[in-house]
Motif scaffolding. Sequence first.
Motif, PDB file in Angstrom:
ATOM      1  N   LEU A 143      -3.734  11.657  -0.700  1.00  0.00           N
ATOM      2  CA  LEU A 143      -4.924  10.942  -0.215  1.00  0.00           C
ATOM      3  C   LEU A 143      -5.643  11.728   0.896  1.00  0.00           C
ATOM      4  O   LEU A 143      -6.736  11.344   1.312  1.00  0.00           O
ATOM      5  N   GLU A 191      -6.478   2.226  -4.061  1.00  0.00           N
ATOM      6  CA  GLU A 191      -5.703   3.452  -3.809  1.00  0.00           C
ATOM      7  C   GLU A 191      -5.448   4.219  -5.105  1.00  0.00           C
ATOM      8  O   GLU A 191      -5.380   5.447  -5.093  1.00  0.00           O
ATOM      9  N   SER A 197       1.335   2.801  -5.117  1.00  0.00           N
ATOM     10  CA  SER A 197       0.705   1.711  -4.382  1.00  0.00           C
ATOM     11  C   SER A 197       0.395   0.590  -5.375  1.00  0.00           C
ATOM     12  O   SER A 197       0.227   0.858  -6.557  1.00  0.00           O
ATOM     13  N   ARG A 220       0.843  -1.192   0.000  1.00  0.00           N
ATOM     14  CA  ARG A 220       0.000   0.000   0.000  1.00  0.00           C
ATOM     15  C   ARG A 220       0.879   1.243   0.000  1.00  0.00           C
ATOM     16  O   ARG A 220       2.085   1.159   0.237  1.00  0.00           O
ATOM     17  N   ASN A 221       0.286   2.382  -0.225  1.00  0.00           N
ATOM     18  CA  ASN A 221       1.049   3.641  -0.305  1.00  0.00           C
ATOM     19  C   ASN A 221       1.886   3.866   0.942  1.00  0.00           C
ATOM     20  O   ASN A 221       3.056   4.248   0.871  1.00  0.00           O
TER      21      ASN A 221
END
Length: 250
Positions: free
Chosen positions: A137, A163, A158, A4-5
């Motif tokens: 985000l 995302e 990501s 994930r980011n």
Amino acid sequence: MMDRNADAPWSKFDPEAYVDLNYRTPLEVDLMIVRLMRDHFSGCFADGIPDAVRGVDVGAGANLYPALSMLPWCEKILLLEYARPNVEYLEKQASPAGFDVVWDPFWDVLRDDPAYHRVEPRSRFGEIVRVERGNLLDLDGQRRWGLGTMFFVADSMSECPDEFRRGVACFMGALDEGAPFAAAFMKESVGYRIGEHRYPACRVDEHRVRESLEGFADGLEIHDLNHVVRPGHEGIILALGRRNPAIAGT
Ligand SMILES: C[S@@+](CC[C@H](N)C(=O)[O-])C[C@H]1O[C@@H](n2cnc3c(N)ncnc32)[C@H](O)[C@@H]1O
């Protein structure tokens, strides 16, 4: 497990190595993108520039050409970036010393258009650009801009498709109604390496990019550029358009 980011080593991002890999020798595809973006923005502002346009480049990293392409149209430009080494790189580029000569070939393409020709890029860049550390985000539509770019960010931060879509939605949600925008994506990227560190990507193609943008855009134009610049991707996708009037719930 998908990366994930928040999992990627952003604090280790090396802007100089990134510039060496991507921009120190200008690639034909980037010069083509700059030309397309220049003509898009020029076309959008052909009937006049509204007062006090503020521009934003989201995830600016170590790339000045999106901001340079916004220069004639803006009173202020914000470079929003998450990785601290990139924030420092950008602050140096915007300092009175002026940006590195590495960005001159990109300006040379822009200044073929009269609106750009009238601008002295180094002094203007120093005057109107501000750098801020922030997270794409976290953009929730409270702050909005009249012109925006996002280059190789939503797709290159990501592995998670959710995302990617959120990144695109946050970017588009940060634009005023009617705001011209340009966004670029690596096609089918499996991730990328800068020096010792690996960074995640989400595999997208023209269809995925269109799907992520069409609810937010008017006059959406997608260029599927089949230029491969390194192993591990299949081309570059450039999306141009304007932010549509927001519809409740989007
Ligand atoms: C592949 S680089 C693209 C950089 C530059 N825009 C370009 O065109 O070369 C991805 C950039 O996204 C930034 N980034 C990653 N996650 C982010 C986030 N959550 N919010 C804002 N920027 C982010 C990275 O630090 C990096 O600068």
